[in-house]
Design a protein around this motif. Structure first.
Motif, short mmCIF file in Angstrom:
data_model
loop_
_atom_site.label_atom_id
_atom_site.label_comp_id
_atom_site.label_asym_id
_atom_site.label_seq_id
_atom_site.Cartn_x
_atom_site.Cartn_y
_atom_site.Cartn_z
N SER A 156 0.85 -1.18 0.12
CA SER A 156 0.03 -0.06 -0.10
C SER A 156 0.64 1.18 -0.04
CB SER A 156 -1.14 0.10 1.07
OG SER A 156 -2.11 -0.90 0.95
N SER A 157 0.22 2.32 -0.54
CA SER A 157 0.81 3.76 -0.46
C SER A 157 0.15 4.80 0.08
CB SER A 157 1.39 4.05 -1.89
OG SER A 157 0.05 4.32 -2.70
N GLY A 158 0.66 5.83 0.55
CA GLY A 158 -0.09 7.00 0.94
C GLY A 158 0.62 7.19 2.21
N ARG A 159 0.21 8.56 3.03
CA ARG A 159 0.72 8.98 4.16
C ARG A 159 0.59 8.12 5.35
NH1 ARG A 159 2.00 14.17 3.71
NH2 ARG A 159 1.33 15.61 1.95
N ASP A 160 -0.68 7.27 5.42
CA ASP A 160 -0.65 6.25 6.45
C ASP A 160 -0.04 5.00 6.24
OD1 ASP A 160 -2.58 7.83 7.46
OD2 ASP A 160 -4.21 7.09 6.40
N HIS A 161 0.82 4.67 4.89
CA HIS A 161 1.41 3.42 4.72
C HIS A 161 2.96 3.75 4.12
CE1 HIS A 161 -2.35 1.27 5.88
NE2 HIS A 161 -2.66 1.87 4.86
N ASP A 162 3.95 3.73 5.02
CA ASP A 162 5.31 3.71 4.49
C ASP A 162 5.90 2.47 3.79
OD1 ASP A 162 5.50 6.42 5.58
OD2 ASP A 162 6.73 5.64 7.38
N TYR A 163 6.61 2.49 2.84
CA TYR A 163 7.09 1.40 1.93
C TYR A 163 8.15 0.69 2.93
CZ TYR A 163 5.31 4.70 -1.31
OH TYR A 163 4.53 5.43 -1.84
N LYS A 164 7.70 -0.55 3.55
CA LYS A 164 8.57 -1.33 4.55
C LYS A 164 8.65 -2.63 3.98
CE LYS A 164 7.44 1.87 8.44
NZ LYS A 164 8.83 2.12 8.78
N ALA A 180 10.97 3.19 3.24
CA ALA A 180 10.92 4.84 2.77
C ALA A 180 9.51 5.44 2.80
CB ALA A 180 10.96 4.53 1.22
N ALA A 181 9.39 6.58 3.00
CA ALA A 181 7.98 7.33 3.31
C ALA A 181 7.03 7.20 2.25
CB ALA A 181 8.28 8.90 3.40
N GLY A 182 5.91 6.91 2.68
CA GLY A 182 5.00 6.57 1.66
C GLY A 182 4.22 7.77 1.14
N ASN A 183 4.37 8.90 1.23
CA ASN A 183 3.84 10.12 0.85
C ASN A 183 4.31 10.62 -0.37
OD1 ASN A 183 6.23 11.07 1.76
ND2 ASN A 183 5.52 12.75 3.13
N ALA A 184 5.36 9.76 -1.00
CA ALA A 184 5.88 10.20 -2.34
C ALA A 184 6.24 9.04 -2.98
CB ALA A 184 6.96 11.07 -1.93
N ASP A 185 6.67 8.94 -4.34
CA ASP A 185 7.02 7.68 -5.24
C ASP A 185 7.99 7.14 -4.35
OD1 ASP A 185 5.08 8.90 -6.91
OD2 ASP A 185 6.51 9.39 -8.30
N LEU A 186 7.93 5.84 -4.65
CA LEU A 186 8.98 4.79 -4.06
C LEU A 186 10.27 4.94 -5.09
CD1 LEU A 186 10.43 2.74 -2.38
CD2 LEU A 186 9.16 0.89 -3.75
N ARG A 187 11.29 5.60 -4.61
CA ARG A 187 12.43 5.66 -5.49
C ARG A 187 13.54 5.15 -4.71
NH1 ARG A 187 10.05 11.14 -5.88
NH2 ARG A 187 9.12 11.37 -7.88
N VAL A 188 14.18 3.93 -5.02
CA VAL A 188 15.29 3.53 -4.29
C VAL A 188 16.19 2.91 -5.42
CG1 VAL A 188 14.10 1.41 -3.75
CG2 VAL A 188 16.08 1.88 -2.60
N LYS A 189 17.68 2.81 -5.06
CA LYS A 189 18.36 2.31 -6.13
C LYS A 189 19.67 1.90 -5.43
CE LYS A 189 21.46 3.51 -9.97
NZ LYS A 189 21.79 4.47 -11.13
#
Length: 316
Positions: free
Chosen positions: A174-182, A269-278
């Protein structure tokens, strides 16, 4: 606007890496992006085992975070690499890393763990390695499970301590302010008989499904090295930075500069923006290398981790 599929028919030589931007621009997302990869002529007498993971992800926060890595149509000469998304998810770009060995290789075992296996659903592997036999399955039951685990037995026991490298190759969050990417993929309880594979989320992360590949081999094998690194080795999670770097020293000195293959095993990563990781590797010498874990634009990367492997001369 997304298109259904973009496939580049022209094959290119195998270098262990693929980016969707070889096939299409970031601004032209598609549900499936693929191309064929050719092995070196005469390298294999039969289709090899292959394991692959994501080395970068760039996915919109306007929908679910969904990405699936596929390596299929594997022959002794080539295979197809593909990155997919589905539903309302928009995947701008992704990069992948893979490792392959001949199917008859001794002391090098490939496998795949999918959360659908742990939940007793039909398995849908993101790559096509030959999985080891299972001992038992377990899943922590919650409305949206937070921890998935599965035990694996090796087809034949190893005779010395074992290393298991784990790479993420499917995720649905899930994405959004309530759900960080973990998400975190790892192995524990590793011994000569087998190990337990894990795919977890935590805190406010919401993981609907995921998959990881794994590669097991002897720790003390000559010309072989592996390990893990994380932003937590350098800084605290509460000190997020766009870029974190450090150096790794090999456990042995190689006779020639080896190829280091690395892919993601953890993202926070924070869920309030696109998931960008490298994750990337540079400055490789016979003694070690430099790693970088980064994000960009308005994304916040609290922490990230990767597993790496060097198999300089392979396995008989």
């Amino acid at each position: 606007m997304r298109v259904a599929m973009v496939h580049l028919a022209k094959s290119r030589p195998d270098n262990g890496h693929f980016s969707t931007e070889e096939v299409r621009r970031r601004e032209k997302p598609s549900i499936s992006t693929s191309r064929p990869i050719s092995f070196a002529p005469g390298q294999y007498e039969e289709p090899p085992n292959l394991a692959a993971g994501f080395s970068s992800l760039d996915v919109s926060c306007e929908g679910p975070i969904r990405a699936n890595l596929i390596a299929d149509n594997i022959t002794k000469d080539n295979f197809r690499i593909a990155v997919e998304s589905w539903g309302q998810s928009t995947l701008f770009s992704a990069s992948t890393t893979w490792i392959e060995h001949k199917a008859s290789a001794k002391e090098c075992i490939f496998g795949q763990f999918d959360t659908q296996d742990a939940s007793l659903s039909p398995a849908k592997s993101a790559t096509a390695p030959k999985a080891a036999l299972t001992r038992r399955m377990a899943v922590e039951t919650e409305p949206v499970p937070r921890k998935y685990a599965k035990n694996f037995d090796f087809p034949q026991p190893f005779r010395e301590p074992v290393e298991v490298v784990c790479w993420i190759n499917r995720l649905d969050m899930s994405s959004g302010r309530d759900h960080d990417y973990k998400i975190r993929a790892f192995a524990d309880e590793v011994d000569e008989q087998g190990f337990t594979a894990h795919l977890n989320t935590w805190d406010n992360g919401e993981l609907h499904g995921a998959a990881m590949c794994w590669v097991a081999f002897p720790k003390r094998k000559p010309h072989v090295d592996s390990g893990r690194f994380s932003t937590n080795d350098v800084r605290k999670r509460t000190d997020p930075r766009p870029k974190t770097t450090a150096k790794v020293k090999f456990k042995q000195r190689f006779e020639v500069v080896p190829t280091v293959l690395s892919a993601l095993s953890m993202v926070d990563a924070a869920g309030n923006a696109d998931l960008r990781v490298k994750v990337s590797v540079s400055e490789v010498t016979r003694e070690g290398f430099k790693w970088t874990l980064e994000t960009w634009d308005d994304s916040t990367l609290y922490a990230a981790g990767a597993s790496w492997s060097v198999i300089a001369l392979g396995f008989p």
